[in-house]
Motif scaffolding. Structure first.
Motif, short mmCIF file in Angstrom:
data_model
loop_
_atom_site.label_atom_id
_atom_site.label_comp_id
_atom_site.label_asym_id
_atom_site.label_seq_id
_atom_site.Cartn_x
_atom_site.Cartn_y
_atom_site.Cartn_z
N GLY A 1 44.93 34.72 46.71
CA GLY A 1 43.57 35.25 46.57
C GLY A 1 43.50 36.73 46.82
O GLY A 1 42.81 37.48 46.11
N THR A 2 44.22 37.20 47.85
CA THR A 2 44.27 38.63 48.17
C THR A 2 44.95 39.40 47.05
O THR A 2 44.47 40.45 46.61
CB THR A 2 45.02 38.86 49.49
OG1 THR A 2 44.35 38.16 50.54
CG2 THR A 2 45.09 40.34 49.83
N ASN B 1 45.23 38.56 43.86
CA ASN B 1 44.40 38.59 42.66
C ASN B 1 43.25 39.58 42.79
O ASN B 1 42.90 40.28 41.82
CB ASN B 1 43.86 37.19 42.37
CG ASN B 1 44.94 36.23 41.92
OD1 ASN B 1 45.94 36.65 41.32
ND2 ASN B 1 44.77 34.94 42.19
N LEU B 2 42.64 39.64 43.97
CA LEU B 2 41.55 40.59 44.20
C LEU B 2 42.04 42.02 44.07
O LEU B 2 41.41 42.85 43.40
CB LEU B 2 40.94 40.36 45.58
CG LEU B 2 39.78 41.30 45.96
CD1 LEU B 2 38.56 41.02 45.09
CD2 LEU B 2 39.43 41.15 47.44
N HIS B 3 43.16 42.33 44.69
CA HIS B 3 43.70 43.70 44.64
C HIS B 3 44.15 44.05 43.22
O HIS B 3 43.94 45.18 42.79
CB HIS B 3 44.86 43.83 45.64
CG HIS B 3 44.41 43.89 47.05
ND1 HIS B 3 44.98 44.74 47.97
CD2 HIS B 3 43.42 43.24 47.73
CE1 HIS B 3 44.37 44.59 49.14
NE2 HIS B 3 43.44 43.68 49.01
N HIS C 1 42.85 42.93 40.48
CA HIS C 1 41.63 43.12 39.69
C HIS C 1 41.08 44.54 39.87
O HIS C 1 40.82 45.24 38.88
CB HIS C 1 40.59 42.09 40.12
CG HIS C 1 39.22 42.33 39.56
ND1 HIS C 1 38.92 42.17 38.21
CD2 HIS C 1 38.07 42.76 40.15
CE1 HIS C 1 37.66 42.46 38.01
NE2 HIS C 1 37.11 42.83 39.16
N TYR C 2 40.91 44.97 41.12
CA TYR C 2 40.31 46.28 41.36
C TYR C 2 41.26 47.43 40.99
O TYR C 2 40.82 48.46 40.48
CB TYR C 2 39.88 46.41 42.82
CG TYR C 2 38.59 45.68 43.11
CD1 TYR C 2 37.47 45.85 42.31
CD2 TYR C 2 38.49 44.81 44.20
CE1 TYR C 2 36.28 45.17 42.57
CE2 TYR C 2 37.30 44.14 44.48
CZ TYR C 2 36.20 44.33 43.66
OH TYR C 2 35.02 43.67 43.92
N ALA D 1 30.32 45.15 46.56
CA ALA D 1 31.52 45.05 45.72
C ALA D 1 32.22 46.39 45.61
O ALA D 1 33.46 46.47 45.62
CB ALA D 1 31.14 44.53 44.34
N GLY E 1 34.28 46.96 48.61
CA GLY E 1 35.54 46.24 48.52
C GLY E 1 36.53 46.88 47.58
O GLY E 1 37.73 46.92 47.84
N VAL F 1 40.31 48.49 48.58
CA VAL F 1 41.59 48.13 47.96
C VAL F 1 42.38 49.38 47.59
O VAL F 1 43.59 49.47 47.85
CB VAL F 1 41.35 47.26 46.71
CG1 VAL F 1 42.65 47.11 45.90
CG2 VAL F 1 40.84 45.88 47.11
#
Length: 333
Positions: free
Chosen positions: A73-74, A76-78, A80-81, A116, A119, A123
């Protein structure tokens, strides 16, 4: 004696370069400015690292590390941004050319909430700080940049609202929501809960499966919560306990979509974290001390309770009662 680096002109591009440590560094097209930049680099070797790589290259190395050392999850989030960030600034931008104004313009151009954006910037800053830690860079070019204000998801539900939510939830979703409300656990913890985590009236996630991977996460089960997971364990002895009507484990996106539809029906915003916030608020209102509540919620620091779950300030009835209690206490003394 090794040859000392010096600027040279590349005729194909009519630009000046120098080679340091096997890397070619662009100095620009103007000769005078190129030599001035070269001498500045040689005087300050810290700048060489910022000139000898690109932000895109750093992002790829960082994501490789993130994939190997952080949860999916971490990662994928990083990813993405950072993908959005690199698409905006370009693959050839060097760390030394990155300014806070560039990052501000990137954030301003995205249609997302300030939370958002907070966040997203976190990142990028984490990647650059990691690059400094790993000695890819000597400094973070946007160190100290202030993040957009993050708004707390301080949504809580009354008993009447909770009943309205339950009326529009099918049985699998209702079970999940009830478990969140009865335990105050994180939605992610409920989604990843398996029979192997059950130990009597306790749920125990080992340290490597808990948030932060620091220590085991223990969730205390009241009888109703225990009954829910024990019945599900009989149906799903392997894998996730909570599953949708098709027998598939719940995903974050699937839950959000269901709750968005319920929100439209009930006329107020419904989020999974609302159950956790409601649990915390009700516990404080019932007189549970912040240290005990912190343990129940899975927080390492009790101050998080006052910072994140301070919803009692929005409960006038409770505060009126506390004011009366304070007067009684003073008179009694």
């Amino acid at each position: 004696m090794p040859r000392q680096p010096k600027p040279y002109l590349r005729k194909q591009t009519n630009s000046w370069y120098c080679s340091i440590g096997g890397r070619q560094i662009s100095l620009g097209k103007n000769r005078e400015a190129a030599f001035e930049k070269f001498h500045a680099l040689m005087a300050d070797r810290d700048e060489i690292k910022c000139e000898s790589t690109t932000l895109y290259a750093l992002s790829q190395v960082y994501l490789d590390w993130c994939q190997a050392h952080r949860k999916p999850g971490t990662y994928n989030l990083h990813r993405h941004y950072l993908k959005l960030f690199i698409e905006y600034i370009g693959r050839t931008r060097r760390p030394s050319k990155l300014k806070t104004g560039n990052v501000t313009a990137w954030l301003d151009g995205m249609e997302m909430t300030s939370t958002a954006k907070n966040g997203a910037l976190a990142v990028v800053q984490r990647m650059l700080n990691w690059a400094v830690e790993q000695e890819y860079l000597n400094r973070n070019p946007i160190k100290g940049m202030k993040r957009p204000k993050s708004k707390r998801r301080d949504i809580i539900y009354t008993d009447a609202q909770w009943e309205k939510i339950k009326q529009h939830a099918d049985e699998p979703l209702a079970q999940l929501l009830d478990f969140l409300c009865l335990t105050g656990c994180r939605p992610l913890e409920a989604r990843t809960l398996e029979a192997r985590h059950l130990h009597g009236d306790l749920v125990i996630f080992p340290a490597d499966e808990s948030k932060g991977e620091f220590e085991s996460r223990v969730i205390y089960l009241v009888p109703d919560a225990k009954s829910i997971v024990e019945s599900l364990a009989m149906v799903n002895p392997e894998g996730a306990l909570f599953r949708n009507s098709r027998g598939k484990p719940w995903t974050k996106n699937a839950i959000n979509l269901r709750l968005e539809r319920i929100s439209k029906k009930v006329g107020f915003r419904v989020i999974a974290y609302g159950a956790r916030h409601t649990f915390a608020t009700n516990a404080l209102a019932a007189g549970i001390d912040s240290v005990s509540l912190a343990h129940l919620m899975g927080h390492r620091d009790p101050t998080m309770v006052s910072k994140v779950y301070s919803h009692l300030s929005k409960n006038p009835q409770f505060l009126r009662q506390q004011a009366q209690n304070a007067v009684r206490s003073r008179n009694a003394s």
